[in-house]
Scaffold this active site. Structure first.
Site, PDB file in Angstrom:
ATOM      1  N   SER A  50       0.803  -1.097   0.072  1.00 31.70           N
ATOM      2  CA  SER A  50      -0.126   0.017  -0.088  1.00 31.70           C
ATOM      3  C   SER A  50       0.906   1.297  -0.079  1.00 31.70           C
ATOM      4  CB  SER A  50      -0.881   0.113   1.252  1.00 31.70           C
ATOM      5  OG  SER A  50      -0.156   0.275   2.269  1.00 31.70           O
ATOM      6  N   HIS A 200       1.802  25.337  17.651  1.00 35.78           N
ATOM      7  CA  HIS A 200       2.503  26.507  17.145  1.00 35.78           C
ATOM      8  C   HIS A 200       3.295  27.032  18.377  1.00 35.78           C
ATOM      9  CE1 HIS A 200       3.450  29.486  14.426  1.00 35.78           C
ATOM     10  NE2 HIS A 200       2.228  29.824  13.979  1.00 35.78           N
ATOM     11  N   ASP A 204       7.366  26.306  14.066  1.00 36.52           N
ATOM     12  CA  ASP A 204       6.794  27.471  13.237  1.00 36.52           C
ATOM     13  C   ASP A 204       6.484  26.793  12.022  1.00 36.52           C
ATOM     14  OD1 ASP A 204       9.262  27.303  11.933  1.00 36.52           O
ATOM     15  OD2 ASP A 204      10.257  28.559  13.150  1.00 36.52           O
TER      16      ASP A 204
END
Length: 230
Positions: A50, A200, A204
């Protein structure tokens, strides 16, 4: 309504409940891109795999270049937030099973071949469907992928599961029309959309974009895997 009742949330569903509740404290951002996976589809069919082992290995290669994506937020000895960067790539693969969502983990992907990853994925998938995953099969992933495309989805905004700092969601591969290079000729292409979500506070946008581009480079030209055979 008469006859309605409240059933306790237990087992796998309780683990998902608690994990998603914790994720609400994470300030997320999502970075998305479209990958041309025509060459990947040809390669994986030729090898009888796969696509997921290729995605998993490509993420591991990219994690070597961007190790801060393979990290956990922990507390230091003084109880202050700290970032633990993991040397080993233990990649969790979110799977839908009759028992609910589970995230079995392929350990040490950095030291596995694509064939090794495929074999371990098959073992974990069989165990998950049978409800036979061991605690060690699901504990402490350092990075997670969700293959929403296996169900049929094209786009997803994934949610980071603490203490991890990033997760990826892979959409279904689709055959679509595309312009050929700079010409006006239209050709068939096979594309898949991927979305990366990150915490965050510690990751970044430039880092996530660089990580995504490193994965993209490998999946759009699978011969590049020859440099990363182990």
């Amino acid at each position: 309504a008469a006859g309605d009742g409240a059933a306790p949330i237990r087992g796998v569903r309780r683990l998902m409940f608690d994990s998603m509740a914790a994720s609400l404290a994470v300030p997320h951002f999502v970075y998305a891109d479209e990958f041309d996976v025509g060459a990947l589809e040809a390669a994986r069919r030729a090898l009888g795999y796969s696509a997921l082992p290729f995605w998993t290995k490509a993420c591991s290669v990219a994690l070597h270049r961007f190790p801060q994506v393979n990290a956990s937020i922990v507390e230091d000895a003084g109880g202050r937030p700290a970032l633990e960067v993991h040397e080993r790539h233990d990649v969790g693969l979110a799977m839908d099973t009759p028992q609910g969502l589970v995230v079995p983990v392929v350990r040490d992907v950095g030291n596995k071949s694509i064939g090794d990853v495929a074999a371990e994925l098959a073992r974990l998938r069989d165990a998950a469907r049978a409800g036979g995953l061991a605690p060690g099969d699901v504990a402490r992933p350092t990075f997670t992928l969700s293959n929403i495309g296996a169900i049929g989805g094209t786009y997803m905004s994934p949610v980071v599961a603490p203490p991890q700092v990033a997760i990826g969601a892979i959409g279904a591969a689709r055959r679509v029309p595309r312009f050929a290079g700079d010409s006006d000729a239209v050709v068939a292409a096979t594309v898949a959309n991927v979305s990366w979500a990150a915490d965050h506070r510690v990751v970044d946008g430039a880092t996530m974009a660089g990580f995504s581009n490193a994965v993209k480079e490998l999946l759009e030209d699978p011969t590049a895997f020859l440099k990363h055979l182990k």
